[in-house]
Scaffold this motif. Structure first.
Motif, mmCIF file in Angstrom:
data_model
loop_
_atom_site.group_PDB
_atom_site.id
_atom_site.type_symbol
_atom_site.label_atom_id
_atom_site.label_comp_id
_atom_site.label_asym_id
_atom_site.label_seq_id
_atom_site.Cartn_x
_atom_site.Cartn_y
_atom_site.Cartn_z
ATOM 1 N N LYS A 1 0.802 -1.222 0.000
ATOM 2 C CA LYS A 1 0.000 0.000 0.000
ATOM 3 C C LYS A 1 0.838 1.276 0.000
ATOM 4 O O LYS A 1 0.369 2.331 -0.426
ATOM 5 C CB LYS A 1 -0.913 0.009 1.226
ATOM 6 C CG LYS A 1 -2.095 -0.936 1.126
ATOM 7 C CD LYS A 1 -3.163 -0.369 0.193
ATOM 8 C CE LYS A 1 -4.451 -1.146 0.286
ATOM 9 N NZ LYS A 1 -5.573 -0.466 -0.395
ATOM 10 N N THR A 2 2.075 1.209 0.489
ATOM 11 C CA THR A 2 2.881 2.434 0.623
ATOM 12 C C THR A 2 4.166 2.429 -0.189
ATOM 13 O O THR A 2 4.797 3.469 -0.362
ATOM 14 C CB THR A 2 3.274 2.659 2.099
ATOM 15 O OG1 THR A 2 4.152 1.596 2.517
ATOM 16 C CG2 THR A 2 2.042 2.700 3.006
ATOM 17 N N ASN A 3 4.580 1.263 -0.657
ATOM 18 C CA ASN A 3 5.883 1.104 -1.310
ATOM 19 C C ASN A 3 7.005 1.647 -0.421
ATOM 20 O O ASN A 3 7.963 2.246 -0.886
ATOM 21 C CB ASN A 3 5.921 1.803 -2.672
ATOM 22 C CG ASN A 3 7.095 1.329 -3.525
ATOM 23 O OD1 ASN A 3 7.344 0.139 -3.620
ATOM 24 N ND2 ASN A 3 7.826 2.246 -4.128
ATOM 25 N N ASN A 4 6.857 1.415 0.877
ATOM 26 C CA ASN A 4 7.869 1.855 1.849
ATOM 27 C C ASN A 4 8.137 0.717 2.826
ATOM 28 O O ASN A 4 7.231 0.267 3.530
ATOM 29 C CB ASN A 4 7.385 3.091 2.602
ATOM 30 C CG ASN A 4 8.536 3.820 3.284
ATOM 31 O OD1 ASN A 4 9.403 3.201 3.883
ATOM 32 N ND2 ASN A 4 8.536 5.138 3.182
ATOM 33 N N LEU B 1 -2.478 6.699 1.584
ATOM 34 C CA LEU B 1 -1.548 6.340 2.652
ATOM 35 C C LEU B 1 -0.181 6.978 2.463
ATOM 36 O O LEU B 1 0.690 6.836 3.312
ATOM 37 C CB LEU B 1 -1.418 4.818 2.742
ATOM 38 C CG LEU B 1 -2.736 4.068 2.973
ATOM 39 C CD1 LEU B 1 -2.485 2.577 3.038
ATOM 40 C CD2 LEU B 1 -3.430 4.553 4.241
ATOM 41 N N VAL B 2 -0.022 7.629 1.327
ATOM 42 C CA VAL B 2 1.200 8.397 1.080
ATOM 43 C C VAL B 2 0.788 9.796 0.640
ATOM 44 O O VAL B 2 -0.328 10.012 0.168
ATOM 45 C CB VAL B 2 2.086 7.740 -0.008
ATOM 46 C CG1 VAL B 2 2.659 6.429 0.490
ATOM 47 C CG2 VAL B 2 1.292 7.524 -1.289
ATOM 48 N N LYS B 3 1.671 10.752 0.805
ATOM 49 C CA LYS B 3 1.346 12.134 0.463
ATOM 50 C C LYS B 3 1.140 12.296 -1.031
ATOM 51 O O LYS B 3 1.669 11.528 -1.840
ATOM 52 C CB LYS B 3 2.448 13.058 0.981
ATOM 53 C CG LYS B 3 2.517 13.065 2.507
ATOM 54 C CD LYS B 3 3.623 13.965 3.028
ATOM 55 C CE LYS B 3 3.658 13.934 4.553
ATOM 56 N NZ LYS B 3 4.758 14.759 5.099
ATOM 57 N N LYS B 4 0.376 13.292 -1.407
ATOM 58 C CA LYS B 4 -0.043 13.479 -2.795
ATOM 59 C C LYS B 4 1.116 13.632 -3.771
ATOM 60 O O LYS B 4 0.995 13.273 -4.930
ATOM 61 C CB LYS B 4 -0.970 14.683 -2.886
ATOM 62 C CG LYS B 4 -2.310 14.474 -2.183
ATOM 63 C CD LYS B 4 -3.195 15.698 -2.321
ATOM 64 C CE LYS B 4 -4.539 15.487 -1.615
ATOM 65 N NZ LYS B 4 -5.412 16.677 -1.739
ATOM 66 N N ASN B 5 2.228 14.178 -3.281
ATOM 67 C CA ASN B 5 3.354 14.401 -4.192
ATOM 68 C C ASN B 5 4.226 13.164 -4.348
ATOM 69 O O ASN B 5 5.255 13.179 -4.991
ATOM 70 C CB ASN B 5 4.219 15.566 -3.732
ATOM 71 C CG ASN B 5 4.842 15.312 -2.363
ATOM 72 O OD1 ASN B 5 4.459 14.366 -1.673
ATOM 73 N ND2 ASN B 5 5.775 16.161 -1.970
ATOM 74 N N TYR B 6 3.790 12.046 -3.710
ATOM 75 C CA TYR B 6 4.571 10.804 -3.795
ATOM 76 C C TYR B 6 4.177 10.042 -5.051
ATOM 77 O O TYR B 6 3.008 9.800 -5.305
ATOM 78 C CB TYR B 6 4.312 9.935 -2.561
ATOM 79 C CG TYR B 6 4.932 8.558 -2.643
ATOM 80 C CD1 TYR B 6 6.311 8.401 -2.713
ATOM 81 C CD2 TYR B 6 4.133 7.425 -2.672
ATOM 82 C CE1 TYR B 6 6.878 7.151 -2.794
ATOM 83 C CE2 TYR B 6 4.696 6.175 -2.753
ATOM 84 C CZ TYR B 6 6.068 6.046 -2.806
ATOM 85 O OH TYR B 6 6.632 4.803 -2.893
ATOM 86 N N VAL B 7 5.170 9.679 -5.811
ATOM 87 C CA VAL B 7 4.933 8.914 -7.037
ATOM 88 C C VAL B 7 5.721 7.618 -6.962
ATOM 89 O O VAL B 7 6.943 7.644 -6.774
ATOM 90 C CB VAL B 7 5.364 9.710 -8.296
ATOM 91 C CG1 VAL B 7 5.121 8.855 -9.541
ATOM 92 C CG2 VAL B 7 4.597 11.011 -8.381
#
Length: 247
Positions: free
Chosen positions: A184-187, A239-245
């Motif tokens: 879900k987060t790629n983190n 689940l991640v900020k909008k500027n996260y790609v």
């Protein structure tokens, strides 16, 4: 093209997993041979960590495999990672017992930090990413199940059968939570932190704990792990900020 990518990444992950555990087995024997437990293990973990990070950085794959900044996470929608915090702190309810030399404490700490990173990068980043080329559902299930099942090998080192089977269930539940979080987060960083803390606190548990206490602790870990995995699966919140790609 997608099929070739799947095969290439799957072979890479299987080879790396096999190599890692072969090195750990050798490290155990060498540490015993020089009568300094955990020393060679700690060295292997450090070398593995550095080698993987250098390789991924050189190939510009750090972000692809989830080694991303914590600043990119939307903590409010992630429930402030509260289930992970609960899971990571469960062992502390029994207290910490350090009856090792400071040298051993140092080696054990390095080893457990390394194991947290290695197992997450292997089973979540590499294995899961490979299978995601075919099926996301299969990726989550397989990475979680394989991570749980590897603990069955503790039987080879004289572990109690019942305790080992319980540990397989407990590890599978953890794997499910980590896998869903990564998907879900790629983190992978929060997974590594949580995994490492569980490992370290487990190593310093009091020696006189009963099986009932151990099983109770595992149940307390399983419940929030499964809950969080289900929440992550069902939620449609960002689940991640909008500027996260994603890479």
């Amino acid at each position: 093209m997608q099929n070739n990518k799947f095969k290439r990444e799957l072979v890479f992950s299987v080879i790396l997993i096999s190599l890692y555990f072969a090195l750990l087995n050798l490290a155990n024997k060498l540490s015993s041979a020089i009568n300094t437990p955990n020393s060679i293990n700690a060295l292997v973990e450090i070398v593995f960590f550095v080698a993987v990070i250098v390789y991924l950085k050189k190939k510009k794959l750090l972000s692809y495999y989830g080694v991303n900044s914590l600043k990119e996470l939307d903590y409010k929608n992630l429930l402030f990672c509260a289930p992970m915090i609960v899971v990571a702190s469960v062992n502390l309810r029994y207290g910490i017992n350090i009856d090792n030399s400071w040298e051993q404490v140092f080696f054990i700490t390095l080893k457990m930090l390394g194991v947290g990173f290695a197992e997450e990068i292997l089973f979540r980043s590499f294995l899961m990413k490979a299978i995601m080329n075919k099926s996301t559902t299969a990726a989550v299930i397989v990475s979680s199940t394989v991570f749980g099942m590897i603990h069955i090998f503790n039987l080879l080192y004289g572990a109690d059968t019942t305790a080992t089977l319980a540990q397989v269930v407990f590890a599978t539940a953890l794997g499910l939570m980590f896998s869903m979080f990564f998907f879900k987060t790629n983190n992978i960083v929060p997974c590594v932190i949580c995994h490492s803390i569980i490992n370290m606190t487990n190593m310093f548990l009091p020696n006189d704990l009963s099986n009932k206490q151990l099983y109770t602790g595992w149940i307390i870990i399983i419940i929030p792990s499964v809950f969080y995995a289900f929440y992550l699966y069902k939620t449609e919140k960002a689940l991640v900020k909008k500027n996260y790609v994603k890479s």
